[in-house]
Write a protein that holds these residues in place. Structure first.
Motif, PDB file in Angstrom:
ATOM      1  N   HIS A  27       0.914  -1.251   0.104  1.00 50.16           N
ATOM      2  CA  HIS A  27       0.147  -0.038  -0.124  1.00 50.16           C
ATOM      3  C   HIS A  27       1.002   1.241   0.014  1.00 50.16           C
ATOM      4  O   HIS A  27       1.451   1.352   0.885  1.00 50.16           O
ATOM      5  N   PRO A  28       0.920   2.146  -1.022  1.00 50.62           N
ATOM      6  CA  PRO A  28       1.534   3.288  -1.036  1.00 50.62           C
ATOM      7  C   PRO A  28       1.088   4.075  -0.104  1.00 50.62           C
ATOM      8  O   PRO A  28      -0.103   4.352   0.261  1.00 50.62           O
ATOM      9  N   PRO A  29       2.168   4.993   0.743  1.00 53.77           N
ATOM     10  CA  PRO A  29       1.584   5.809   1.672  1.00 53.77           C
ATOM     11  C   PRO A  29       0.700   6.990   0.646  1.00 53.77           C
ATOM     12  O   PRO A  29       0.999   7.426  -0.338  1.00 53.77           O
ATOM     13  N   VAL A  30      -0.417   7.385   1.506  1.00 53.64           N
ATOM     14  CA  VAL A  30      -1.317   8.236   1.236  1.00 53.64           C
ATOM     15  C   VAL A  30      -0.713   9.704   1.707  1.00 53.64           C
ATOM     16  O   VAL A  30      -0.716   9.871   2.824  1.00 53.64           O
ATOM     17  N   VAL A  31      -0.518  10.425   0.611  1.00 51.96           N
ATOM     18  CA  VAL A  31      -0.131  11.920   0.907  1.00 51.96           C
ATOM     19  C   VAL A  31      -1.208  12.614   1.095  1.00 51.96           C
ATOM     20  O   VAL A  31      -1.967  12.751  -0.182  1.00 51.96           O
ATOM     21  N   HIS A  32      -1.866  13.376   1.965  1.00 50.74           N
ATOM     22  CA  HIS A  32      -2.963  14.049   1.940  1.00 50.74           C
ATOM     23  C   HIS A  32      -2.488  15.599   1.787  1.00 50.74           C
ATOM     24  O   HIS A  32      -1.839  16.216   2.751  1.00 50.74           O
ATOM     25  N   SER A  33      -2.976  15.950   0.596  1.00 50.90           N
ATOM     26  CA  SER A  33      -2.707  17.666   0.476  1.00 50.90           C
ATOM     27  C   SER A  33      -3.899  18.466   0.887  1.00 50.90           C
ATOM     28  O   SER A  33      -4.927  17.999   0.773  1.00 50.90           O
ATOM     29  N   PRO A  34      -3.413  19.441   1.789  1.00 51.46           N
ATOM     30  CA  PRO A  34      -4.637  20.375   2.257  1.00 51.46           C
ATOM     31  C   PRO A  34      -5.233  20.940   1.181  1.00 51.46           C
ATOM     32  O   PRO A  34      -4.739  21.177   0.299  1.00 51.46           O
TER      33      PRO A  34
END
Length: 190
Positions: A27-34
């Protein structure tokens, strides 16, 4: 000697067959963009951010414009008071009104509506004039058709030779030719 040159000389393939390929993470890490609002306000964008669905991070100018006119707290309060199905339309309306206020600070979107109404009235009057002109031309055409389709009255002897209006046109040699001209005149008006 350079190690990369040694590699290129020693193998014909850029991928060595002896070393295994690294396995991709499950599972690739989820990068949450604001969202754009939280970026501009410089705050942490939580998962329950009210503004995130309506101001994506790719369009910060929309929130900036709305924020300058209405303020972030007013936008948040306004969106929270509405049901979720109406929030998207309300957010786009806020952005539209803010853009209109930026262009016309006094009248805003009311000024745009007024201009569009004046333009529509002008176009309607122009359309009425064109329709009246078209009706006048159609009446003139029908009048011309009725004149051309009627056999001319009998002329006195010798009238055709001296006073015939057809002799200047060069197209008709007698009145019978003139009456046959109504056959092709339809193609001129069609």
């Amino acid at each position: 000697m350079d190690a990369s040159n040694t590699f290129c000389r020693s193998t014909s393939s850029p991928f060595p067959s002896t070393s295994p390929l690294p396995k991709p993470p499950i599972h690739p890490p989820v990068v949450h963009s604001p969202c754009a609002a939280c970026k501009i306000l410089r705050r942490r964008c939580s998962g329950g951010c009210v503004l995130a669905p309506y101001f994506p991070p790719t369009e910060p100018l929309e929130f900036t414009t709305a924020h300058r006119v209405f303020g972030a707290s007013n936008i948040i309060k306004f969106l929270q008071e509405l049901p979720e199905i109406q929030r998207a339309d309300a957010a786009s309306s806020l952005v539209y009104e803010a853009n209109a206020r930026a262009r016309d600070p006094v009248y805003g979107s009311a000024g745009i509506i007024y201009q569009l109404q004046r333009q529509a009235e002008g176009l309607q009057s122009q359309l009425a004039r064109v329709r009246a002109e078209l009706a006048a031309m159609q009446a003139q055409h029908e009048n011309l058709i009725s004149i051309l389709s009627v056999k001319p009255w009998p002329f006195p002897a010798g009238f055709e030779e001296h006073y015939s209006p057809y002799m200047y046109r060069g197209g008709f040699s007698s009145l019978d030719d003139y009456s046959q001209a109504s056959m092709w005149e339809e193609s001129l008006w069609a």
